[in-house]
Design an enzyme around this catalytic site. Structure first.
Site, PDB file in Angstrom:
ATOM      1  CG  ASP A   7      19.378  37.109   5.514  1.00 12.22           C
ATOM      2  OD1 ASP A   7      18.982  37.964   4.703  1.00 12.22           O
ATOM      3  OD2 ASP A   7      18.827  36.937   6.623  1.00 12.22           O
ATOM      4  CB  SER A   8      20.798  41.440   6.318  1.00 11.40           C
ATOM      5  OG  SER A   8      19.537  40.957   6.739  1.00 11.40           O
ATOM      6  CB  CYS A  70      19.062  38.622   1.716  1.00  8.41           C
ATOM      7  SG  CYS A  70      18.723  40.295   2.276  1.00  8.41           S
ATOM      8  CD  GLU A 162      18.618  39.173  12.550  1.00  7.37           C
ATOM      9  OE1 GLU A 162      19.620  39.083  13.273  1.00  7.37           O
ATOM     10  OE2 GLU A 162      18.475  38.511  11.490  1.00  7.37           O
ATOM     11  CB  CYS A 194      11.224  39.245   4.264  1.00  7.88           C
ATOM     12  SG  CYS A 194      12.516  39.415   5.519  1.00  7.88           S
ATOM     13  CG  HIS A 196      14.436  37.771   8.948  1.00  9.44           C
ATOM     14  ND1 HIS A 196      15.287  38.174   7.959  1.00  9.44           N
ATOM     15  CD2 HIS A 196      15.144  37.840  10.105  1.00  9.44           C
ATOM     16  CE1 HIS A 196      16.467  38.487   8.486  1.00  9.44           C
ATOM     17  NE2 HIS A 196      16.397  38.288   9.790  1.00  9.44           N
TER      18      HIS A 196
HETATM   19  N1  DGL Z   1      15.877  38.431   5.356  1.00  7.48           N
HETATM   20  C1  DGL Z   1      16.109  39.518   4.493  1.00  7.48           C
HETATM   21  C2  DGL Z   1      15.123  39.587   3.361  1.00  7.48           C
HETATM   22  O1  DGL Z   1      14.787  38.525   2.850  1.00  7.48           O
HETATM   23  C3  DGL Z   1      16.659  40.776   5.055  1.00  7.48           C
HETATM   24  C4  DGL Z   1      15.831  41.592   5.946  1.00  7.48           C
HETATM   25  C5  DGL Z   1      16.535  42.830   6.423  1.00  7.48           C
HETATM   26  O2  DGL Z   1      17.757  42.789   6.656  1.00  7.48           O
HETATM   27  O3  DGL Z   1      15.861  43.848   6.585  1.00  7.48           O
HETATM   28  O4  DGL Z   1      14.694  40.630   2.921  1.00  7.48           O
END
Ligand code: DGL
Length: 270
Positions: A7-8, A70, A162, A194, A196
């Protein structure tokens, strides 16, 4: 090496957490590109460059299979990676398809033609890059007909999560749900697109109301990984231990990850 989870930043930990519960014996290598998070406000080319660099580093460490936990990377880079970049003996899987299969009530890998499904009005909450890629609508159109999708780009939410700022994250969820409801007053289902966002599932459900079914990815991705590994046991790799790598400051990422999952998660430099 182990199965890779990319993931990012910290969002993929929601997927890792579920995998650790369902497959406790499976060693994984979690990679957070914290130095470059968030991806969701970047261009598709830039997301492709960053994702291939990170996944390449995971291959170099011996991962055979990497899950892009991600949606932004899955939406903006996965197809191009699979077509032009992934070596023959390696695999990269995304997180979109398991979720769409659940929404359209299909079994894993069911490739029959698109058909009518019960859910007609779907709200998609995702990063700006995921929304503008229209990858969700494209994958859905392969499987279902007559589904109206209204997508809400949730600017700012990944940064707030984050940074561990839950109050701001809750306020952003409410305002993004309000904005979506002005365009689609009565969604039947909502996709948290997402990794997150499962952390904010309660806030999404409250803002949407009890009659909206909220789909969150962690359990769906974990179940499809389990199924995949039964069919491709060679993709497990021969790693013995779970490791967490970051391109950011390991101490800071360790603190944030521990707060994020509410248990100790120790990151090391990638
Ligand atoms: N958690 C990620 C997603 O599912 C990345 C979110 C991001 O880096 O903007 O899109």
């Amino acid at each position: 090496m182990a199965v890779g989870i990319f993931d990012s930043g910290l969002g993929g930990l929601t997927v890792y957490n579920q995998i650790a519960q369902d497959l406790p014996e499976l060693p994984v290598c979690y990679f957070a590109d914290s130095a470059n998070t968030p991806y969701g406000t970047r261009t598709a080319d830039n997301i492709y460059e960053l994702t291939t660099a990170a996944v390449g580093a995971m291959f170099d460490r011996g991962c055979n299979l990497v899950i892009l936990a991600c949606n932004t990377a899955s939406a903006a880079a996965l197809r191009r990676m699979q077509e032009h970049w992934v070596p023959r003996d390696k695999r990269v899987l995304g997180v979109f398809v398991p979720m769409i299969e659940a929404l359209t009530e299909r079994k894993w890998g069911d490739n029959s033609p698109p058909r009518e499904v019960d859910v007609k009005h779907v709200a998609l909450f995702a990063t700006p890059a995921t929304v503008s890629s229209r990858a969700f609508q494209r994958e859905l159109a392969f499987r279902a007909i007559g589904v109206d999708v209204e997508a809400q780009p949730c600017g700012g939410l990944v940064d707030a999560l984050e940074d561990g700022d839950e109050m701001l994250a809750e306020a952003l969820v409410r305002s993004h749900v309000d904005a979506l409801k002005r365009r689609m007053p009565h969604p039947q289902a909502a996709i948290l697109g997402c990794t997150h966002y499962p952390l904010m599932e309660k806030a999404f459900q409250e803002a949407l109301g009890d009659d909206v079914k909220v789909f969150s990815q962690a359990n769906l991705v974990s179940a499809s990984l389990e199924d995949y590994l039964i069919r491709h046991p060679d993709m497990r790799g021969d790693g013995k231990e779970t490791r967490f790598l970051t391109t950011g400051d390991p101490r800071q990422v360790t603190d944030r990850a521990t707060q994020f999952l509410r248990r100790k998660i120790e990151f090391e430099a990638a």
